[in-house]
Design an enzyme around this catalytic site. Structure first.
Site, short mmCIF file in Angstrom:
data_model
loop_
_atom_site.label_atom_id
_atom_site.label_comp_id
_atom_site.label_asym_id
_atom_site.label_seq_id
_atom_site.Cartn_x
_atom_site.Cartn_y
_atom_site.Cartn_z
N GLU A 71 -6.00 -11.01 -1.30
CA GLU A 71 -6.91 -10.86 -0.02
C GLU A 71 -8.36 -10.33 -0.41
O GLU A 71 -8.95 -9.65 0.18
CB GLU A 71 -6.43 -9.43 0.58
CG GLU A 71 -5.05 -9.32 0.78
CD GLU A 71 -4.49 -8.06 1.73
OE1 GLU A 71 -5.39 -7.32 2.27
OE2 GLU A 71 -3.33 -7.79 1.79
N GLU A 121 0.85 -1.15 0.05
CA GLU A 121 0.01 -0.19 0.17
C GLU A 121 0.91 1.37 0.08
O GLU A 121 0.61 2.23 0.72
CB GLU A 121 -1.05 -0.09 1.32
CG GLU A 121 -1.91 -1.13 1.11
CD GLU A 121 -2.97 -1.32 2.34
OE1 GLU A 121 -2.92 -0.54 3.14
OE2 GLU A 121 -3.78 -2.25 2.15
C1 XIL Z 1 -6.16 -6.48 8.32
C2 XIL Z 1 -6.48 -7.61 9.36
O1 XIL Z 1 -7.16 -8.59 8.56
C3 XIL Z 1 -6.94 -7.04 10.63
O2 XIL Z 1 -7.36 -8.00 11.49
C4 XIL Z 1 -5.98 -6.08 10.99
O3 XIL Z 1 -7.15 -5.59 12.22
C5 XIL Z 1 -6.02 -4.83 10.30
O4 XIL Z 1 -5.39 -5.47 8.93
N1 XIL Z 1 -5.06 -4.88 3.52
C6 XIL Z 1 -3.87 -5.68 3.83
C7 XIL Z 1 -3.91 -6.45 5.22
O5 XIL Z 1 -2.68 -5.85 3.46
O6 XIL Z 1 -2.97 -6.60 6.01
C8 XIL Z 1 -5.07 -6.02 6.09
O7 XIL Z 1 -5.41 -7.05 7.22
C9 XIL Z 1 -6.53 -5.74 5.39
C10 XIL Z 1 -6.12 -4.80 4.28
#
Ligand code: XIL
Length: 382
Positions: free
Chosen positions: A256, A148
């Site tokens: 994701e 990101e």
């Molecule tokens: C999220 C987790 O799933 C949560 O448990 C945490 O509180 C916040 O992060 N993008 C990403 C992930 O790259 O690492 C994130 O994961 C979701 C968004």
């Protein structure tokens, strides 16, 4: 050998009526179908039975375990308990581990957020990557090296790393990761870079070209793929984006995936729409030679991060809260099965160096920067 795998090996024409995600994904030519797993769910036996089923999930990503706040909460104080707890699962099962993530502006301990000089930040990043990627050396199929780095408007995110080093922090992170764990595939990972075309995708292409030109090895782009039922990108839009990224890197992955309902409770029609939306993503990956796999950001609504992040929204996963499979699961399996029977996948062409920056949809950024394509809303993590 597992019965399903034996059938696939012995016959390319006869497939069993039922099967699981990873078996069918592999039969269809992908490397894996995976899931994120978070630490609190490790002691849920019913959940872990599904996680450990290597025919269902061929790949695991720690949802939080390897993040900076967990691995180096104080400068030079490294701890691997949360990361190892997840990484131990694929060690036992033979599943692939996607490691996540080395350099990210979020879930960053406060000590990294202070203002540092360029040299100080470079040393901080070097030490973090050498230690963390060093600890997991040889275990990670891939590392999300930088996560990101870009804003939705195409500007660089003003992270502590960017403020200290500019774009060089990204180049430096990839170079350090390559030296530390040469066998891992090195990925850039982000959200809102799925749907062609937007300013963020075009800026990401320019950023990657810059970083690669500066001598860093970037093997892959991870498109997170958090989206909303009924507003999720079409297969066409997804494929256009991947065609552009394919000109710069050797691998692409959906890292994701979750597709959330914005209104709860859901109707049967909503769940059917969700099933269709999942199909667009899986179909786009199957039809893009360089797309290696799909990871869902947890597979059950029981542990999804969505309700905690987007109030009133949820039920984004393939399994419901009680670990029952939803229509989306069934539709994904059916698509993987038909892709396996049709022999859809082609061998990807290796990436040849490109002299110009590819643009999303193959057209000038100026034509598309102003188009509002209902992309994911900018979000701030809670
Ligand atoms: C999220 C987790 O799933 C949560 O448990 C945490 O509180 C916040 O992060 N993008 C990403 C992930 O790259 O690492 C994130 O994961 C979701 C968004």
């Amino acid at each position: 050998m597992h019965v399903l795998k034996a059938l696939i090996v012995t016959s390319t024409l006869t497939f069993p009526a039922l099967g699981q995600l990873d078996s069918w994904a592999k039969a269809a030519g992908l490397k894996y179908f995976g899931t994120a797993v978070d630490n609190p769910s490790l002691n849920n036996q019913a959940y872990m039975k599904i996680v450990r089923d290597a025919d269902e999930f061929g790949q695991i990503t720690p949802a939080n375990g390897q993040k900076w706040s967990n691995t180096e909460s104080g400068q030079g104080r490294f701890s691997y308990g949360t990361g190892d707890a997840i990484a131990n699962v694929p060690k036992q099962t033979g599943q692939l581990l996607r490691c996540h993530t080395l350099v990210w502006y979020n879930q960053l301990p406060s000590w990294v957020s202070s203002s540092f000089s360029r040299d100080q930040m470079q040393r901080i990043i070097t030490s973090h990557i050498q230690n963390v990627a060093g600890h997991y050396k040889g275990q990670c199929y891939a590392w999300d090296v930088v996560n990101e780095a870009m804003e939705d408007d195409g500007k660089f995110r003003q992270s502590p790393m960017y403020k200290a080093m500019g774009v060089d922090y990204i180049t430096h992170s990839f170079k350090t990761a390559a030296q530390t764990d040469p066998g891992a595939k090195l990925y850039y990972n982000d959200f809102n870079i799925e749907r062609c075309c937007n300013a963020k995708i075009n800026a990401t292409l320019v950023m990657l070209k810059t970083v690669i030109a500066a001598g860093a090895r970037v093997d892959g782009v991870g498109m997170q793929g958090h989206s909303r039922v009924g507003k999720s990108p079409s297969k066409r839009e997804l494929k256009d984006t991947m065609a552009a990224f394919s000109q710069l890197v050797d691998e692409l992955a959906y890292t994701e995936i979750d597709i959330r309902h914005t209104k709860l409770p859901t109707t049967a029609a909503d769940r059917e729409q969700q099933a269709k939306d999942y199909l667009e993503v899986v179909g786009a990956c199957l039809e893009t030679p360089k797309c290696v796999g799909i990871t869902v950001w947890d597979f059950t609504d029981q542990y999804s991060w969505i309700p905690g992040q987007y109030s009133g929204e949820g039920e984004a996963c393939l399994w419901d809260k009680s670990l029952n499979k939803k229509p989306a699961y069934t539709s994904v399996i059916s698509l993987l099965q038909s892709a396996a029977s049709a022999g859809l996948r082609k061998t990807p062409a290796p990436t040849a160096p490109v002299s110009t920056v590819p643009l999303c949809c193959g057209q000038g950024a100026d034509n598309h920067d102003t188009i509002d394509l209902i992309s994911e809303q900018p979000r701030k993590l809670k």
